[in-house]
Design an enzyme around this catalytic site. Sequence first.
Site, short mmCIF file in Angstrom:
data_model
loop_
_atom_site.label_atom_id
_atom_site.label_comp_id
_atom_site.label_asym_id
_atom_site.label_seq_id
_atom_site.Cartn_x
_atom_site.Cartn_y
_atom_site.Cartn_z
N GLY A 1 0.80 -1.22 0.00
CA GLY A 1 0.00 0.00 0.00
C GLY A 1 0.83 1.27 0.00
N SER A 2 2.02 1.23 -0.60
CA SER A 2 2.80 2.48 -0.62
C SER A 2 2.13 3.51 -1.54
CB SER A 2 4.25 2.22 -1.04
OG SER A 2 4.34 1.80 -2.37
N ASN A 3 1.48 3.06 -2.61
CA ASN A 3 0.71 4.02 -3.42
C ASN A 3 -0.48 4.55 -2.63
OD1 ASN A 3 1.60 4.41 -6.34
ND2 ASN A 3 1.85 2.20 -6.08
N MET B 1 -4.04 -7.05 -6.80
CA MET B 1 -3.49 -8.12 -7.64
C MET B 1 -4.55 -9.17 -8.02
SD MET B 1 -0.55 -6.93 -8.03
CE MET B 1 0.42 -8.23 -8.77
N LEU C 1 -10.26 -8.43 -12.42
CA LEU C 1 -11.68 -8.18 -12.13
C LEU C 1 -12.53 -8.70 -13.29
CD1 LEU C 1 -11.09 -4.62 -10.72
CD2 LEU C 1 -12.06 -6.53 -9.41
N ASN D 1 -6.18 2.49 -12.70
CA ASN D 1 -5.12 1.55 -12.28
C ASN D 1 -3.77 2.19 -12.58
OD1 ASN D 1 -3.95 -0.94 -11.42
ND2 ASN D 1 -3.61 -1.49 -13.56
N HIS E 1 0.21 0.97 -13.41
CA HIS E 1 0.93 -0.24 -13.83
C HIS E 1 2.41 0.10 -13.97
CE1 HIS E 1 1.47 -4.13 -15.65
NE2 HIS E 1 2.22 -3.55 -16.58
N ASP F 1 -4.71 -4.39 -18.21
CA ASP F 1 -3.71 -3.32 -18.35
C ASP F 1 -3.81 -2.65 -19.72
OD1 ASP F 1 -2.70 -3.92 -15.78
OD2 ASP F 1 -1.36 -5.44 -16.60
N THR G 1 8.85 4.74 -6.71
CA THR G 1 8.95 6.14 -6.26
C THR G 1 8.26 7.07 -7.26
OG1 THR G 1 11.04 5.62 -5.24
CG2 THR G 1 10.59 7.93 -5.55
#
Length: 221
Positions: free
Chosen positions: A15-17, A93, A96, A110, A112, A148, A175
């Site tokens: 969950g860094s985003n 991940m 859907l 999303n 990617h 994607d 980053t």
Amino acid sequence: MEAPTSVVVLISGSGSNLQAIIDACKNQSINASISAVISNRPDASGLERAKKSNIPAHYIDHTEFPDRESFDTALAEIIDQYQPELIILAGFMRILSASFIRRFSGQTLNIHPSLLPKFPGLNTHTRAIDAGETQHGCTVHFVTEALDGGPLIAYSELNINIDDTAESLAKRVLTMEHNLYPKVISLFAEKRLYMKGDSVELDGERLTSPLKIIEHSRDNK
Ligand code: GRF
């Protein structure tokens, strides 16, 4: 100022985003409010990040469902409790189902870790190095039934250095994601960004190519 756009974030891992989005909402660089975070994995550390920021955090374990459709129906039921304007996939991940994607069409984003349309799917950093690419990066797109493959909104890129490994690239690209995703979400929250058929409209004009977002972090020089 318009009311904040309500957002639900779907995660599977660190969950860094998500954290970057939480921070951007807090410091008001995005006019949005995260109504809930949902993980398909009970152990996703992103759930702790949500709780720390007093955001309702749910998990719904996909392994407890007999098939994709039934999991997606249950997922949609949780999302519906919040009636979000935007659903953000942030390291979610799971593929859907078509019915889920159609239901939230035009309101699901999303991120990617590649310069789409290159390298959809997994292991993007290894594949970019193996293919001899000199550039790599990350892309934000609207989610459609093509994995994607939905309309591209924006990307950030970096040069692949001779001594880069999949790990070093993963770190540098991540980053960049933390800079790119909040910027795109902000455009959506300001109601400047729409999906129209197979394309993206920004400020009422069709984007002929995705926006290039420059990352100013020292890590990516
Ligand atoms: C990111 O690289 C994202 O692009 C990919 O999964 C990773 C999630 O990382 N889809 P985090 O959970 O946000 O740290």
